[in-house]
Design an enzyme around this catalytic site. Structure first.
Site, PDB file in Angstrom:
ATOM      1  N   ASN A 150       0.461  -0.960  -0.094  1.00  0.00           N
ATOM      2  CA  ASN A 150      -0.107  -0.217   0.364  1.00  0.00           C
ATOM      3  C   ASN A 150       1.009   1.392  -0.336  1.00  0.00           C
ATOM      4  O   ASN A 150       0.046   2.276   0.769  1.00  0.00           O
ATOM      5  CB  ASN A 150      -0.373   0.134   1.416  1.00  0.00           C
ATOM      6  N   ARG A 169      -4.432 -13.646  -0.685  1.00  0.00           N
ATOM      7  CA  ARG A 169      -5.813 -13.571   0.626  1.00  0.00           C
ATOM      8  C   ARG A 169      -6.966 -14.794  -0.138  1.00  0.00           C
ATOM      9  O   ARG A 169      -6.338 -14.907  -0.951  1.00  0.00           O
ATOM     10  CB  ARG A 169      -6.336 -12.120   0.778  1.00  0.00           C
TER      11      ARG A 169
END
Length: 377
Positions: free
Chosen positions: A105, A237
Protein backbone atom coordinates in the site's frame (compact mmCIF):
# COMPACT_ATOMS: atom_id res chain seq x y z
CA UNK A 1 -31.75 32.40 49.96
CA UNK A 2 -27.97 32.00 50.28
CA UNK A 3 -28.15 28.51 48.78
CA UNK A 4 -30.24 29.89 45.91
CA UNK A 5 -27.61 32.54 45.19
CA UNK A 6 -24.86 29.88 45.25
CA UNK A 7 -26.84 27.68 42.93
CA UNK A 8 -27.46 30.58 40.55
CA UNK A 9 -23.74 31.44 40.65
CA UNK A 10 -22.78 27.86 39.82
CA UNK A 11 -25.27 27.78 36.94
CA UNK A 12 -23.99 31.10 35.55
CA UNK A 13 -20.37 29.94 35.92
CA UNK A 14 -21.20 26.68 34.18
CA UNK A 15 -22.91 28.54 31.34
CA UNK A 16 -19.93 30.85 30.99
CA UNK A 17 -17.51 27.91 30.82
CA UNK A 18 -19.76 26.20 28.28
CA UNK A 19 -19.89 29.36 26.13
CA UNK A 20 -16.09 29.69 26.28
CA UNK A 21 -15.70 26.08 25.14
CA UNK A 22 -18.21 26.57 22.33
CA UNK A 23 -16.51 29.76 21.12
CA UNK A 24 -13.10 28.06 21.29
CA UNK A 25 -14.37 25.14 19.25
CA UNK A 26 -15.94 27.46 16.65
CA UNK A 27 -12.71 29.46 16.44
CA UNK A 28 -10.72 26.26 15.93
CA UNK A 29 -13.10 25.12 13.21
CA UNK A 30 -12.88 28.49 11.46
CA UNK A 31 -9.10 28.42 11.57
CA UNK A 32 -9.14 24.89 10.20
CA UNK A 33 -11.34 26.06 7.33
CA UNK A 34 -8.99 28.97 6.64
CA UNK A 35 -5.88 26.77 6.85
CA UNK A 36 -6.94 23.20 6.07
CA UNK A 37 -4.29 20.62 6.85
CA UNK A 38 -2.81 19.09 3.73
CA UNK A 39 -3.38 15.39 3.21
CA UNK A 40 -0.51 12.91 3.02
CA UNK A 41 -1.47 12.11 -0.57
CA UNK A 42 -1.39 15.77 -1.63
CA UNK A 43 1.83 16.40 0.31
CA UNK A 44 3.63 14.05 -2.05
CA UNK A 45 2.77 15.98 -5.21
CA UNK A 46 3.41 19.65 -4.46
CA UNK A 47 5.51 22.13 -6.42
CA UNK A 48 9.21 21.94 -5.69
CA UNK A 49 9.37 25.15 -3.65
CA UNK A 50 6.68 23.92 -1.24
CA UNK A 51 9.07 21.32 0.21
CA UNK A 52 11.15 24.10 1.79
CA UNK A 53 8.28 25.57 3.85
CA UNK A 54 7.55 24.90 7.53
CA UNK A 55 4.54 22.68 6.83
CA UNK A 56 6.66 20.37 4.69
CA UNK A 57 9.23 20.12 7.49
CA UNK A 58 6.50 19.36 10.05
CA UNK A 59 5.32 16.44 7.93
CA UNK A 60 8.91 15.27 7.38
CA UNK A 61 9.36 15.23 11.16
CA UNK A 62 6.27 13.00 11.36
CA UNK A 63 7.66 10.70 8.70
CA UNK A 64 10.89 10.27 10.67
CA UNK A 65 8.95 9.60 13.88
CA UNK A 66 6.94 6.86 12.17
CA UNK A 67 10.08 5.21 10.78
CA UNK A 68 11.07 2.00 12.56
CA UNK A 69 14.66 1.57 13.67
CA UNK A 70 15.13 -1.04 10.95
CA UNK A 71 14.52 1.69 8.36
CA UNK A 72 11.05 0.79 7.11
CA UNK A 73 7.52 2.00 7.77
CA UNK A 74 4.13 0.52 8.57
CA UNK A 75 1.29 0.91 6.08
CA UNK A 76 -1.98 2.86 6.02
CA UNK A 77 -0.80 5.78 8.19
CA UNK A 78 -1.63 9.43 7.56
CA UNK A 79 1.85 10.93 7.79
CA UNK A 80 0.50 14.47 7.46
CA UNK A 81 -1.86 14.42 10.46
CA UNK A 82 -0.69 16.73 13.29
CA UNK A 83 0.76 14.94 16.33
CA UNK A 84 0.58 16.07 19.94
CA UNK A 85 3.43 15.59 22.40
CA UNK A 86 1.94 12.43 23.88
CA UNK A 87 1.64 10.86 20.41
CA UNK A 88 5.20 11.84 19.53
CA UNK A 89 6.51 10.28 22.72
CA UNK A 90 4.62 7.04 22.06
CA UNK A 91 5.87 6.83 18.48
CA UNK A 92 9.46 7.37 19.62
CA UNK A 93 9.14 4.47 22.07
CA UNK A 94 7.67 2.22 19.37
CA UNK A 95 10.49 2.75 16.88
CA UNK A 96 12.30 -0.37 18.07
CA UNK A 97 9.54 -2.67 16.78
CA UNK A 98 10.65 -4.96 13.97
CA UNK A 99 7.38 -6.46 12.84
CA UNK A 100 5.02 -4.82 10.39
CA UNK A 101 7.50 -2.92 8.22
CA UNK A 102 6.28 -3.32 4.67
CA UNK A 103 6.21 -2.16 1.05
CA UNK A 104 2.46 -2.80 0.82
CA UNK A 105 0.00 0.00 0.00
CA UNK A 106 2.79 2.44 -0.84
CA UNK A 107 4.59 2.04 2.46
CA UNK A 108 8.31 2.91 2.66
CA UNK A 109 8.92 4.05 -0.93
CA UNK A 110 6.43 6.93 -0.61
CA UNK A 111 8.00 8.10 2.66
CA UNK A 112 11.46 7.99 1.08
CA UNK A 113 10.27 9.91 -1.95
CA UNK A 114 8.85 12.60 0.32
CA UNK A 115 11.98 12.91 2.45
CA UNK A 116 14.12 13.21 -0.69
CA UNK A 117 12.04 16.16 -1.89
CA UNK A 118 12.46 17.96 1.43
CA UNK A 119 16.20 17.20 1.56
CA UNK A 120 16.71 18.55 -1.97
CA UNK A 121 14.53 21.63 -1.43
CA UNK A 122 16.21 22.65 1.83
CA UNK A 123 19.76 21.45 1.19
CA UNK A 124 19.82 20.37 4.82
CA UNK A 125 21.15 17.22 6.49
CA UNK A 126 18.36 16.70 9.02
CA UNK A 127 16.47 14.04 7.06
CA UNK A 128 19.37 12.53 5.13
CA UNK A 129 20.26 9.75 7.58
CA UNK A 130 16.63 8.55 7.92
CA UNK A 131 16.39 8.51 4.12
CA UNK A 132 19.59 6.49 3.72
CA UNK A 133 18.49 4.09 6.45
CA UNK A 134 15.29 3.52 4.49
CA UNK A 135 17.22 2.81 1.30
CA UNK A 136 19.40 0.31 3.19
CA UNK A 137 16.23 -1.36 4.46
CA UNK A 138 14.94 -1.86 0.91
CA UNK A 139 18.28 -3.20 -0.30
CA UNK A 140 18.39 -5.67 2.59
CA UNK A 141 14.81 -6.79 1.99
CA UNK A 142 15.42 -7.88 -1.61
CA UNK A 143 15.57 -11.61 -2.25
CA UNK A 144 18.71 -12.98 -3.92
CA UNK A 145 16.62 -13.72 -7.01
CA UNK A 146 15.69 -10.03 -7.31
CA UNK A 147 12.14 -9.96 -5.92
CA UNK A 148 10.77 -8.24 -2.83
CA UNK A 149 8.48 -9.72 -0.17
CA UNK A 150 5.51 -7.77 1.09
CA UNK A 151 6.92 -7.58 4.66
CA UNK A 152 10.46 -7.45 5.96
CA UNK A 153 11.62 -8.90 8.30
CA UNK A 154 9.75 -11.79 6.72
CA UNK A 155 6.30 -12.65 7.99
CA UNK A 156 5.08 -16.20 7.48
CA UNK A 157 2.33 -16.77 4.96
CA UNK A 158 1.52 -15.07 1.67
CA UNK A 159 3.45 -12.04 2.92
CA UNK A 160 6.62 -13.84 1.81
CA UNK A 161 5.53 -13.90 -1.83
CA UNK A 162 7.18 -11.60 -4.34
CA UNK A 163 4.46 -8.97 -4.36
CA UNK A 164 3.23 -6.81 -7.24
CA UNK A 165 -0.19 -6.29 -5.63
CA UNK A 166 -1.07 -2.61 -5.18
CA UNK A 167 2.18 -1.59 -6.88
CA UNK A 168 4.43 -2.91 -4.10
CA UNK A 169 7.55 -4.19 -5.89
CA UNK A 170 7.20 -1.77 -8.81
CA UNK A 171 7.04 1.16 -6.38
CA UNK A 172 10.39 0.05 -4.94
CA UNK A 173 11.85 -0.55 -8.40
CA UNK A 174 10.87 2.93 -9.58
CA UNK A 175 12.44 4.54 -6.50
CA UNK A 176 15.71 2.60 -6.74
CA UNK A 177 15.94 3.16 -10.48
CA UNK A 178 15.55 6.91 -10.03
CA UNK A 179 18.31 6.77 -7.42
CA UNK A 180 20.56 4.75 -9.75
CA UNK A 181 20.01 7.34 -12.50
CA UNK A 182 20.78 10.22 -10.15
CA UNK A 183 17.39 11.60 -11.01
CA UNK A 184 16.04 14.59 -9.08
CA UNK A 185 15.42 14.68 -6.10
CA UNK A 186 17.91 11.86 -5.43
CA UNK A 187 21.12 13.59 -6.51
CA UNK A 188 22.43 13.71 -2.94
CA UNK A 189 22.66 9.90 -2.58
CA UNK A 190 26.26 8.66 -2.21
CA UNK A 191 27.99 6.71 -4.98
CA UNK A 192 28.07 3.47 -3.01
CA UNK A 193 24.30 3.35 -2.59
CA UNK A 194 23.75 4.46 -6.18
CA UNK A 195 25.73 1.43 -7.33
CA UNK A 196 23.82 -0.87 -4.97
CA UNK A 197 20.52 0.56 -6.24
CA UNK A 198 21.59 -0.14 -9.83
CA UNK A 199 22.50 -3.74 -8.98
CA UNK A 200 19.14 -4.17 -7.21
CA UNK A 201 17.07 -2.94 -10.17
CA UNK A 202 19.12 -5.06 -12.59
CA UNK A 203 18.28 -8.16 -10.53
CA UNK A 204 14.69 -7.01 -10.22
CA UNK A 205 14.36 -6.66 -13.98
CA UNK A 206 15.63 -10.19 -14.54
CA UNK A 207 13.18 -11.73 -12.11
CA UNK A 208 10.31 -9.73 -13.63
CA UNK A 209 11.11 -11.24 -17.01
CA UNK A 210 11.36 -14.71 -15.46
CA UNK A 211 7.95 -14.36 -13.77
CA UNK A 212 5.98 -13.45 -16.90
CA UNK A 213 3.39 -16.22 -17.07
CA UNK A 214 3.58 -18.62 -20.00
CA UNK A 215 0.23 -20.10 -21.09
CA UNK A 216 0.11 -22.72 -23.85
CA UNK A 217 3.58 -21.71 -25.00
CA UNK A 218 2.77 -18.01 -25.12
CA UNK A 219 3.90 -15.22 -22.80
CA UNK A 220 1.04 -13.30 -21.20
CA UNK A 221 1.26 -11.03 -18.13
CA UNK A 222 1.94 -11.47 -14.41
CA UNK A 223 0.14 -12.60 -11.28
CA UNK A 224 -0.33 -10.13 -8.42
CA UNK A 225 2.09 -12.23 -6.38
CA UNK A 226 4.57 -14.98 -7.20
CA UNK A 227 6.16 -17.75 -5.13
CA UNK A 228 9.51 -16.58 -3.79
CA UNK A 229 11.24 -19.85 -4.70
CA UNK A 230 9.84 -21.23 -7.96
CA UNK A 231 8.38 -17.87 -9.17
CA UNK A 232 5.01 -19.43 -10.04
CA UNK A 233 1.72 -17.49 -9.65
CA UNK A 234 0.69 -17.72 -6.00
CA UNK A 235 -2.36 -17.27 -3.81
CA UNK A 236 -2.58 -14.42 -1.31
CA UNK A 237 -5.87 -13.71 0.47
CA UNK A 238 -8.90 -15.95 -0.08
CA UNK A 239 -10.15 -13.74 -2.93
CA UNK A 240 -6.68 -13.35 -4.52
CA UNK A 241 -6.08 -16.65 -6.27
CA UNK A 242 -3.26 -17.55 -8.69
CA UNK A 243 -4.31 -15.71 -11.84
CA UNK A 244 -3.33 -13.30 -14.59
CA UNK A 245 -3.56 -9.76 -13.29
CA UNK A 246 -5.32 -7.17 -15.40
CA UNK A 247 -4.39 -4.42 -12.95
CA UNK A 248 -0.95 -5.04 -11.45
CA UNK A 249 0.49 -6.05 -14.83
CA UNK A 250 -0.11 -2.52 -16.12
CA UNK A 251 2.37 -1.09 -13.63
CA UNK A 252 4.92 -3.73 -14.60
CA UNK A 253 4.64 -2.91 -18.31
CA UNK A 254 4.92 0.81 -17.56
CA UNK A 255 8.13 0.09 -15.69
CA UNK A 256 9.50 -1.90 -18.64
CA UNK A 257 8.60 0.89 -21.07
CA UNK A 258 11.12 3.13 -19.27
CA UNK A 259 14.04 0.71 -19.53
CA UNK A 260 16.86 2.53 -21.31
CA UNK A 261 18.14 0.82 -24.46
CA UNK A 262 16.00 -2.28 -23.86
CA UNK A 263 17.33 -5.66 -24.88
CA UNK A 264 15.23 -7.96 -27.05
CA UNK A 265 13.92 -9.89 -24.04
CA UNK A 266 12.46 -6.69 -22.57
CA UNK A 267 10.88 -5.73 -25.90
CA UNK A 268 9.37 -9.19 -26.22
CA UNK A 269 7.97 -9.05 -22.68
CA UNK A 270 6.30 -5.70 -23.41
CA UNK A 271 4.83 -6.74 -26.76
CA UNK A 272 3.52 -10.04 -25.44
CA UNK A 273 1.88 -8.32 -22.46
CA UNK A 274 0.32 -5.64 -24.66
CA UNK A 275 -1.03 -8.32 -27.02
CA UNK A 276 -2.59 -10.05 -24.00
CA UNK A 277 -4.19 -6.79 -22.83
CA UNK A 278 -5.63 -6.22 -26.29
CA UNK A 279 -7.02 -9.76 -26.48
CA UNK A 280 -8.40 -9.68 -22.92
CA UNK A 281 -10.27 -6.37 -22.91
CA UNK A 282 -13.98 -6.42 -22.14
CA UNK A 283 -16.18 -4.18 -24.28
CA UNK A 284 -19.76 -2.97 -24.09
CA UNK A 285 -19.74 -2.93 -20.28
CA UNK A 286 -19.68 -0.23 -17.65
CA UNK A 287 -19.28 -0.34 -13.85
CA UNK A 288 -21.75 1.87 -11.99
CA UNK A 289 -22.48 2.87 -8.41
CA UNK A 290 -26.19 2.71 -7.61
CA UNK A 291 -28.37 3.42 -4.60
CA UNK A 292 -29.29 0.31 -2.62
CA UNK A 293 -31.14 1.17 0.56
CA UNK A 294 -31.28 -2.50 1.58
CA UNK A 295 -27.48 -2.78 1.53
CA UNK A 296 -24.94 -1.59 4.12
CA UNK A 297 -23.88 1.95 3.24
CA UNK A 298 -26.93 2.39 1.02
CA UNK A 299 -25.18 1.69 -2.27
CA UNK A 300 -23.96 -1.09 -4.54
CA UNK A 301 -21.59 -1.56 -7.47
CA UNK A 302 -23.01 -3.20 -10.58
CA UNK A 303 -22.05 -3.98 -14.18
CA UNK A 304 -24.37 -2.73 -16.93
CA UNK A 305 -24.44 -3.06 -20.70
CA UNK A 306 -23.24 0.06 -22.52
CA UNK A 307 -22.13 -0.15 -26.19
CA UNK A 308 -20.50 3.29 -25.90
CA UNK A 309 -18.35 2.41 -22.88
CA UNK A 310 -14.57 2.24 -23.08
CA UNK A 311 -12.68 -1.02 -22.58
CA UNK A 312 -12.49 -2.71 -19.18
CA UNK A 313 -10.21 -5.38 -17.79
CA UNK A 314 -10.87 -7.80 -14.96
CA UNK A 315 -8.45 -7.68 -12.09
CA UNK A 316 -8.13 -11.48 -12.22
CA UNK A 317 -8.19 -13.88 -15.17
CA UNK A 318 -8.13 -17.65 -14.89
CA UNK A 319 -4.71 -18.73 -16.13
CA UNK A 320 -5.66 -21.64 -18.39
CA UNK A 321 -8.91 -20.24 -19.84
CA UNK A 322 -8.30 -16.47 -19.63
CA UNK A 323 -11.84 -16.02 -18.30
CA UNK A 324 -12.46 -13.15 -15.85
CA UNK A 325 -12.66 -14.33 -12.23
CA UNK A 326 -14.73 -12.81 -9.45
CA UNK A 327 -13.84 -14.28 -6.07
CA UNK A 328 -15.25 -13.40 -2.65
CA UNK A 329 -13.99 -14.19 0.81
CA UNK A 330 -15.18 -17.77 0.43
CA UNK A 331 -12.52 -18.34 -2.24
CA UNK A 332 -15.08 -19.59 -4.78
CA UNK A 333 -14.65 -18.51 -8.41
CA UNK A 334 -17.65 -16.81 -10.03
CA UNK A 335 -18.19 -15.53 -13.56
CA UNK A 336 -20.00 -12.30 -12.67
CA UNK A 337 -19.46 -9.48 -10.19
CA UNK A 338 -22.99 -9.67 -8.78
CA UNK A 339 -22.40 -13.26 -7.68
CA UNK A 340 -19.96 -12.35 -4.91
CA UNK A 341 -20.87 -10.78 -1.58
CA UNK A 342 -21.80 -7.10 -1.36
CA UNK A 343 -18.92 -6.27 1.00
CA UNK A 344 -16.34 -7.31 -1.62
CA UNK A 345 -18.22 -5.75 -4.55
CA UNK A 346 -18.03 -2.32 -2.95
CA UNK A 347 -14.74 -2.77 -1.08
CA UNK A 348 -12.41 -4.09 -3.78
CA UNK A 349 -11.64 -3.32 -7.42
CA UNK A 350 -12.56 -6.22 -9.71
CA UNK A 351 -13.06 -4.34 -12.98
CA UNK A 352 -11.50 -1.15 -14.34
CA UNK A 353 -10.08 0.64 -17.36
CA UNK A 354 -6.65 -0.35 -16.06
CA UNK A 355 -4.81 -0.63 -19.39
CA UNK A 356 -6.69 1.96 -21.48
CA UNK A 357 -4.00 4.67 -21.45
CA UNK A 358 -1.28 2.06 -21.82
CA UNK A 359 -2.77 0.76 -25.07
CA UNK A 360 -3.90 4.10 -26.49
CA UNK A 361 -0.88 6.30 -25.73
CA UNK A 362 2.01 4.86 -23.77
CA UNK A 363 2.73 1.72 -25.75
CA UNK A 364 2.37 3.34 -29.22
CA UNK A 365 4.69 6.13 -28.05
CA UNK A 366 7.25 3.55 -26.94
CA UNK A 367 7.11 1.76 -30.31
CA UNK A 368 7.75 5.06 -32.10
CA UNK A 369 10.76 5.68 -29.87
CA UNK A 370 12.09 2.19 -30.56
CA UNK A 371 11.68 2.76 -34.32
CA UNK A 372 13.70 5.97 -34.10
CA UNK A 373 16.40 4.19 -32.09
CA UNK A 374 16.59 1.46 -34.74
CA UNK A 375 16.93 4.03 -37.54
CA UNK A 376 19.80 5.74 -35.71
CA UNK A 377 21.79 2.55 -35.23
Amino acid sequence: MKNSKCTAFRINLGCAVLLILIFARVETQLKAQENPAISWKDAQSQEEKWYSVAEAARIADNVVLYQNNNGGWLKNIDMAAPLNEEQKSRLFKEKSRRSGTTIDNGATHTQLGYLAKVITATGGEKYKNPFLKGVDFLLAAQYKNGGWPQFYPLRKGYYEHITFNDGAMIGIMNLLRDISWGKKPYGFVDVGRVEKAKAAVDKGLLVILDMQVMVHGKKTVWCAQHDKDDLSPAKARAYELPSLSGQESVGIVRYLLKVKNPEEDVKEAIRCAVAWFDESKLTGLKVEWVKAEDKPGGRDRIVVQDPEAGPLWARFYEIETNRPMFVGRDGVIHEHLEEIEHERRVGYSYLGNYAEKLLENEYPGWEKKISVMNLNK
